[in-house]
Design an enzyme around this catalytic site. Structure first.
Site, short mmCIF file in Angstrom:
data_model
loop_
_atom_site.label_atom_id
_atom_site.label_comp_id
_atom_site.label_asym_id
_atom_site.label_seq_id
_atom_site.Cartn_x
_atom_site.Cartn_y
_atom_site.Cartn_z
N HIS A 131 5.77 65.45 -36.48
CA HIS A 131 6.54 64.68 -37.18
C HIS A 131 7.92 65.18 -37.46
O HIS A 131 8.90 64.66 -37.16
CB HIS A 131 6.03 64.35 -38.71
CG HIS A 131 6.75 63.46 -39.64
ND1 HIS A 131 6.71 62.06 -39.51
CD2 HIS A 131 7.96 63.63 -40.27
CE1 HIS A 131 7.62 61.60 -40.51
NE2 HIS A 131 8.35 62.48 -41.01
N GLU A 132 7.82 66.45 -37.88
CA GLU A 132 9.20 67.26 -38.17
C GLU A 132 9.94 67.63 -36.78
O GLU A 132 11.06 67.53 -36.57
CB GLU A 132 8.86 68.38 -39.08
CG GLU A 132 8.28 68.09 -40.64
CD GLU A 132 9.35 67.53 -41.21
OE1 GLU A 132 10.60 67.36 -40.96
OE2 GLU A 132 8.76 66.67 -42.15
N HIS A 135 11.88 64.73 -35.70
CA HIS A 135 13.02 64.44 -36.49
C HIS A 135 14.21 65.32 -35.97
O HIS A 135 15.33 64.74 -35.69
CB HIS A 135 12.79 65.03 -37.85
CG HIS A 135 12.40 63.81 -38.60
ND1 HIS A 135 13.08 62.56 -39.01
CD2 HIS A 135 11.48 63.93 -39.66
CE1 HIS A 135 12.31 61.81 -39.89
NE2 HIS A 135 11.31 62.70 -40.28
N GLU A 191 11.72 57.18 -40.02
CA GLU A 191 10.37 57.55 -40.53
C GLU A 191 9.52 57.29 -39.65
O GLU A 191 8.51 57.81 -39.17
CB GLU A 191 10.18 57.44 -41.98
CG GLU A 191 10.88 58.35 -42.88
CD GLU A 191 10.61 59.78 -42.83
OE1 GLU A 191 9.33 60.00 -42.52
OE2 GLU A 191 11.31 60.52 -43.14
#
Length: 258
Positions: A131-132, A135, A191
């Site tokens: 997830h990070e 980003h 997100e």
């Protein structure tokens, strides 16, 4: 650094000039510039954490996080379309804080609390890491970074509100957080993109994407008990989990082919 400090940074907002042009772009904060600045902030964070003896480089928790990081990194490089080669680096900080974030150019910061408090499996660590990483790969921080004046404003507001509660991790971690937008919640669309991309990334690396669901279920449970600062910057709810369930088949197919 605590959740009050993180939430205080929400007071600093990014100004949109026109259309998709942001203060960051107006100030010439292109990918290369942002990556260099983030690297400097990351290095200061590591140096300060080392001096404060909060940098974890040897515990069992560190070894698990680092193993996941190393396993995901080549797959992240494969999908990097930023035009800039990332110099991926990981810092694991000893803290009960349930949090993790990434700075531009692939500088990942993990707090031991997110693994230990949630009793994460390796696959669930991969869900956070993926997830990070997404980003960073999609440069979502550009939506949160303004001119240096806004960066300074975010830092000053955060340090002022935190007072003596900045914590043992030191001001460098706080400053890096203000630079990359930690505490400035990403939009739900960003997100969702990080969720979806993270599912695919962890699946390509051989982690069962089903773990992303159990991760966020654990996050929601902890948030309900008032214990998750990670959720103050990463909105999570039943709708979000449901959206991830809809994206699971594609990720699961990738995982099953390995």
């Amino acid at each position: 650094m605590n959740s009050k400090f993180i939430l205080s940074l929400c007071a600093a907002s990014v100004i949109t000039i026109s259309g998709c042009t942001t203060v960051a772009e107006m100030a010439g904060a292109d990918s290369s510039t942002l990556n260099v600045a983030a690297a400097q902030g990351f290095n200061k964070t590591v140096q300060e954490a080392s001096a404060n003896k909060t940098l974890d480089t040897s515990s069992a928790t560190y070894k698990r996080i680092n193993a996941v990081f190393l396993r995901l990194k080549p797959y992240a490089d494969q999908v990097n379309q930023t035009g800039q080669k990332f110099s991926w680096q990981l810092a694991v900080l000893k803290s009960d804080q349930v949090n993790a974030y990434v700075a531009p150019g692939g500088k990942v910061v993990f707090y031991t609390g997110i693994v230990n408090k949630l009793n994460l499996t390796d696959a669930e660590i991969a869900a956070v890491m993926g997830h990070e990483m997404v980003h960073a790969l999609e440069e979502h921080s550009k939506n949160k970074i303004g001119a240096q004046a806004l960066t300074d404003l975010a830092l000053n507001i955060g340090l002022s509100a935190a007072g003596n509660n900045v914590g043992q991790l030191g001001t460098a971690a706080a400053q890096l957080g203000s630079q990359v937008g930690i505490g400035l919640p990403y939009s739900r669309s960003l997100e969702s993109r990080a969720d979806q991309g993270g599912l695919l990334l962890m699946a390509r690396a051989g982690y069962n994407p089903q773990a992303a669901i159990t991760l966020w279920e654990k996050m929601n449970k902890l948030d309900g008990a008032g214990g998750s600062s990670f959720l103050s910057t990463h909105p999570s709810n039943s709708q979000r989990i449901e959206a991830m369930r809809k994206n699971l088949p594609t990720a699961q197919a990738i995982y099953n082919k390995r």
